[in-house]
Write a protein that holds these residues in place. Structure first.
Motif, PDB file in Angstrom:
ATOM      1  N   THR A 297       0.815  -1.214   0.000  1.00 38.84           N
ATOM      2  CA  THR A 297       0.000   0.000   0.000  1.00 38.84           C
ATOM      3  C   THR A 297       0.846   1.260   0.000  1.00 38.84           C
ATOM      4  OG1 THR A 297      -0.155  -0.063   2.402  1.00 38.84           O
ATOM      5  CG2 THR A 297      -1.922  -1.140   1.158  1.00 38.84           C
ATOM      6  N   SER A 298       2.157   1.121   0.247  1.00 40.83           N
ATOM      7  CA  SER A 298       3.034   2.289   0.232  1.00 40.83           C
ATOM      8  C   SER A 298       4.422   1.886  -0.250  1.00 40.83           C
ATOM      9  CB  SER A 298       3.134   2.922   1.625  1.00 40.83           C
ATOM     10  OG  SER A 298       3.844   2.067   2.494  1.00 40.83           O
ATOM     11  N   PHE A 299       5.181   2.885  -0.658  1.00 43.93           N
ATOM     12  CA  PHE A 299       6.551   2.645  -1.110  1.00 43.93           C
ATOM     13  C   PHE A 299       7.415   2.131   0.033  1.00 43.93           C
ATOM     14  CE2 PHE A 299      10.919   4.157  -1.580  1.00 43.93           C
ATOM     15  CZ  PHE A 299      11.268   3.449  -2.712  1.00 43.93           C
ATOM     16  N   GLU A 300       7.164   2.633   1.249  1.00 41.80           N
ATOM     17  CA  GLU A 300       7.957   2.217   2.408  1.00 41.80           C
ATOM     18  C   GLU A 300       7.775   0.727   2.694  1.00 41.80           C
ATOM     19  OE1 GLU A 300       6.011   5.008   2.445  1.00 41.80           O
ATOM     20  OE2 GLU A 300       7.680   6.422   2.277  1.00 41.80           O
ATOM     21  N   GLU A 301       6.548   0.229   2.581  1.00 39.82           N
ATOM     22  CA  GLU A 301       6.286  -1.197   2.771  1.00 39.82           C
ATOM     23  C   GLU A 301       7.039  -2.027   1.735  1.00 39.82           C
ATOM     24  OE1 GLU A 301       2.248  -2.480   2.823  1.00 39.82           O
ATOM     25  OE2 GLU A 301       1.687  -1.113   4.428  1.00 39.82           O
ATOM     26  N   GLU A 302       7.008  -1.567   0.498  1.00 38.94           N
ATOM     27  CA  GLU A 302       7.690  -2.295  -0.578  1.00 38.94           C
ATOM     28  C   GLU A 302       9.200  -2.296  -0.353  1.00 38.94           C
ATOM     29  OE1 GLU A 302       7.867  -2.473  -5.443  1.00 38.94           O
ATOM     30  OE2 GLU A 302       6.732  -0.880  -4.469  1.00 38.94           O
ATOM     31  N   SER A 303       9.736  -1.159   0.053  1.00 39.68           N
ATOM     32  CA  SER A 303      11.164  -1.043   0.321  1.00 39.68           C
ATOM     33  C   SER A 303      11.577  -1.951   1.481  1.00 39.68           C
ATOM     34  CB  SER A 303      11.519   0.406   0.637  1.00 39.68           C
ATOM     35  OG  SER A 303      12.885   0.523   0.932  1.00 39.68           O
ATOM     36  N   ASP A 304      10.794  -1.960   2.547  1.00 46.78           N
ATOM     37  CA  ASP A 304      11.085  -2.828   3.689  1.00 46.78           C
ATOM     38  C   ASP A 304      11.050  -4.298   3.284  1.00 46.78           C
ATOM     39  OD1 ASP A 304      11.403  -0.648   5.340  1.00 46.78           O
ATOM     40  OD2 ASP A 304       9.399  -0.820   6.240  1.00 46.78           O
ATOM     41  N   SER A 305      10.087  -4.659   2.455  1.00 43.48           N
ATOM     42  CA  SER A 305       9.979  -6.036   2.000  1.00 43.48           C
ATOM     43  C   SER A 305      11.203  -6.435   1.173  1.00 43.48           C
ATOM     44  CB  SER A 305       8.717  -6.225   1.175  1.00 43.48           C
ATOM     45  OG  SER A 305       8.652  -7.543   0.680  1.00 43.48           O
ATOM     46  N   ARG A 306      11.653  -5.551   0.302  1.00 40.08           N
ATOM     47  CA  ARG A 306      12.851  -5.841  -0.498  1.00 40.08           C
ATOM     48  C   ARG A 306      14.057  -6.057   0.402  1.00 40.08           C
ATOM     49  NH1 ARG A 306      11.931  -1.302  -5.088  1.00 40.08           N
ATOM     50  NH2 ARG A 306      10.518  -2.512  -6.382  1.00 40.08           N
ATOM     51  N   GLN A 307      14.193  -5.201   1.411  1.00 40.19           N
ATOM     52  CA  GLN A 307      15.318  -5.343   2.329  1.00 40.19           C
ATOM     53  C   GLN A 307      15.243  -6.669   3.076  1.00 40.19           C
ATOM     54  OE1 GLN A 307      15.394  -1.883   4.833  1.00 40.19           O
ATOM     55  NE2 GLN A 307      15.987  -0.518   3.180  1.00 40.19           N
ATOM     56  N   GLN A 308      14.059  -7.054   3.518  1.00 39.82           N
ATOM     57  CA  GLN A 308      13.899  -8.314   4.231  1.00 39.82           C
ATOM     58  C   GLN A 308      14.223  -9.505   3.333  1.00 39.82           C
ATOM     59  OE1 GLN A 308       9.894  -8.158   5.712  1.00 39.82           O
ATOM     60  NE2 GLN A 308      10.393  -6.626   7.263  1.00 39.82           N
ATOM     61  N   HIS A 309      13.831  -9.416   2.061  1.00 38.19           N
ATOM     62  CA  HIS A 309      14.101 -10.513   1.134  1.00 38.19           C
ATOM     63  C   HIS A 309      15.598 -10.637   0.831  1.00 38.19           C
ATOM     64  CE1 HIS A 309       9.743 -10.578   0.431  1.00 38.19           C
ATOM     65  NE2 HIS A 309       9.968 -11.833   0.054  1.00 38.19           N
ATOM     66  N   ILE A 310      16.298  -9.532   0.665  1.00 33.88           N
ATOM     67  CA  ILE A 310      17.730  -9.617   0.375  1.00 33.88           C
ATOM     68  C   ILE A 310      18.481 -10.127   1.601  1.00 33.88           C
ATOM     69  CG2 ILE A 310      18.419  -7.237   0.925  1.00 33.88           C
ATOM     70  CD1 ILE A 310      19.693  -9.123  -2.123  1.00 33.88           C
ATOM     71  N   ILE A 311      18.027  -9.736   2.793  1.00 38.92           N
ATOM     72  CA  ILE A 311      18.633 -10.255   4.024  1.00 38.92           C
ATOM     73  C   ILE A 311      18.419 -11.760   4.116  1.00 38.92           C
ATOM     74  CG2 ILE A 311      18.412 -10.262   6.544  1.00 38.92           C
ATOM     75  CD1 ILE A 311      17.842  -7.202   6.282  1.00 38.92           C
ATOM     76  N   ALA A 312      17.212 -12.211   3.790  1.00 39.63           N
ATOM     77  CA  ALA A 312      16.915 -13.653   3.817  1.00 39.63           C
ATOM     78  C   ALA A 312      17.800 -14.404   2.824  1.00 39.63           C
ATOM     79  CB  ALA A 312      15.448 -13.901   3.514  1.00 39.63           C
ATOM     80  N   ALA A 313      18.011 -13.830   1.657  1.00 41.01           N
ATOM     81  CA  ALA A 313      18.860 -14.477   0.651  1.00 41.01           C
ATOM     82  C   ALA A 313      20.292 -14.607   1.153  1.00 41.01           C
ATOM     83  CB  ALA A 313      18.827 -13.683  -0.651  1.00 41.01           C
ATOM     84  N   PHE A 314      20.809 -13.548   1.801  1.00 44.06           N
ATOM     85  CA  PHE A 314      22.155 -13.616   2.365  1.00 44.06           C
ATOM     86  C   PHE A 314      22.234 -14.686   3.451  1.00 44.06           C
ATOM     87  CE2 PHE A 314      22.845  -9.223   0.709  1.00 44.06           C
ATOM     88  CZ  PHE A 314      23.988  -9.503  -0.023  1.00 44.06           C
ATOM     89  N   ARG A 315      21.204 -14.802   4.274  1.00 45.56           N
ATOM     90  CA  ARG A 315      21.204 -15.804   5.349  1.00 45.56           C
ATOM     91  C   ARG A 315      21.176 -17.219   4.793  1.00 45.56           C
ATOM     92  NH1 ARG A 315      17.068 -12.797   9.517  1.00 45.56           N
ATOM     93  NH2 ARG A 315      18.625 -11.373  10.361  1.00 45.56           N
ATOM     94  N   VAL A 316      20.382 -17.436   3.751  1.00 50.94           N
ATOM     95  CA  VAL A 316      20.330 -18.761   3.125  1.00 50.94           C
ATOM     96  C   VAL A 316      21.695 -19.119   2.564  1.00 50.94           C
ATOM     97  CG1 VAL A 316      19.386 -20.066   1.175  1.00 50.94           C
ATOM     98  CG2 VAL A 316      17.860 -18.736   2.633  1.00 50.94           C
ATOM     99  N   LEU A 317      22.316 -18.190   1.850  1.00 46.10           N
ATOM    100  CA  LEU A 317      23.633 -18.467   1.276  1.00 46.10           C
ATOM    101  C   LEU A 317      24.681 -18.679   2.363  1.00 46.10           C
ATOM    102  CD1 LEU A 317      23.592 -16.040  -1.765  1.00 46.10           C
ATOM    103  CD2 LEU A 317      23.441 -18.531  -1.783  1.00 46.10           C
ATOM    104  N   ALA A 318      24.586 -17.937   3.465  1.00 50.38           N
ATOM    105  CA  ALA A 318      25.522 -18.130   4.573  1.00 50.38           C
ATOM    106  C   ALA A 318      25.353 -19.515   5.187  1.00 50.38           C
ATOM    107  CB  ALA A 318      25.324 -17.055   5.631  1.00 50.38           C
ATOM    108  N   GLN A 319      24.107 -19.974   5.326  1.00 47.84           N
ATOM    109  CA  GLN A 319      23.858 -21.312   5.855  1.00 47.84           C
ATOM    110  C   GLN A 319      24.446 -22.390   4.946  1.00 47.84           C
ATOM    111  OE1 GLN A 319      22.197 -22.772   8.594  1.00 47.84           O
ATOM    112  NE2 GLN A 319      22.525 -20.765   9.484  1.00 47.84           N
ATOM    113  N   LEU A 320      24.487 -22.092   3.659  1.00 46.62           N
ATOM    114  CA  LEU A 320      25.040 -23.044   2.700  1.00 46.62           C
ATOM    115  C   LEU A 320      26.559 -22.941   2.582  1.00 46.62           C
ATOM    116  CD1 LEU A 320      22.323 -22.717  -0.084  1.00 46.62           C
ATOM    117  CD2 LEU A 320      22.619 -24.596   1.547  1.00 46.62           C
TER     118      LEU A 320
END
Length: 60
Positions: free
Chosen positions: A22-45
């Motif tokens: 519903t807002s740009f801030e929500e979308e931006s926060d979601s992108r940040q959370q997804h990139i953090i999750a991707a880094f965590r998955v790769l770190a676990q691997l």
């Protein structure tokens, strides 16, 4: 050593879903959370070095 959360089925199932925002801030926060999750998955691997050069997110 990188301290990360364990990779869970819930985390893996969340990858690839399209969210509605519903807002740009929500979308931006979601992108940040997804990139953090991707880094965590790769770190676990075991990919902890030079990963930042290979992952990017466009945040307008």
């Amino acid at each position: 050593m990188v301290s990360t959360k364990p990779v869970t089925t819930q985390l893996l199932s969340a990858i690839g879903k399209l969210d509605q925002f519903t807002s740009f801030e929500e979308e931006s926060d979601s992108r940040q959370q997804h990139i953090i999750a991707a880094f965590r998955v790769l770190a676990q691997l075991g990919f902890v070095f030079d990963v930042a050069a290979n992952l990017s997110v466009r945040n307008q």
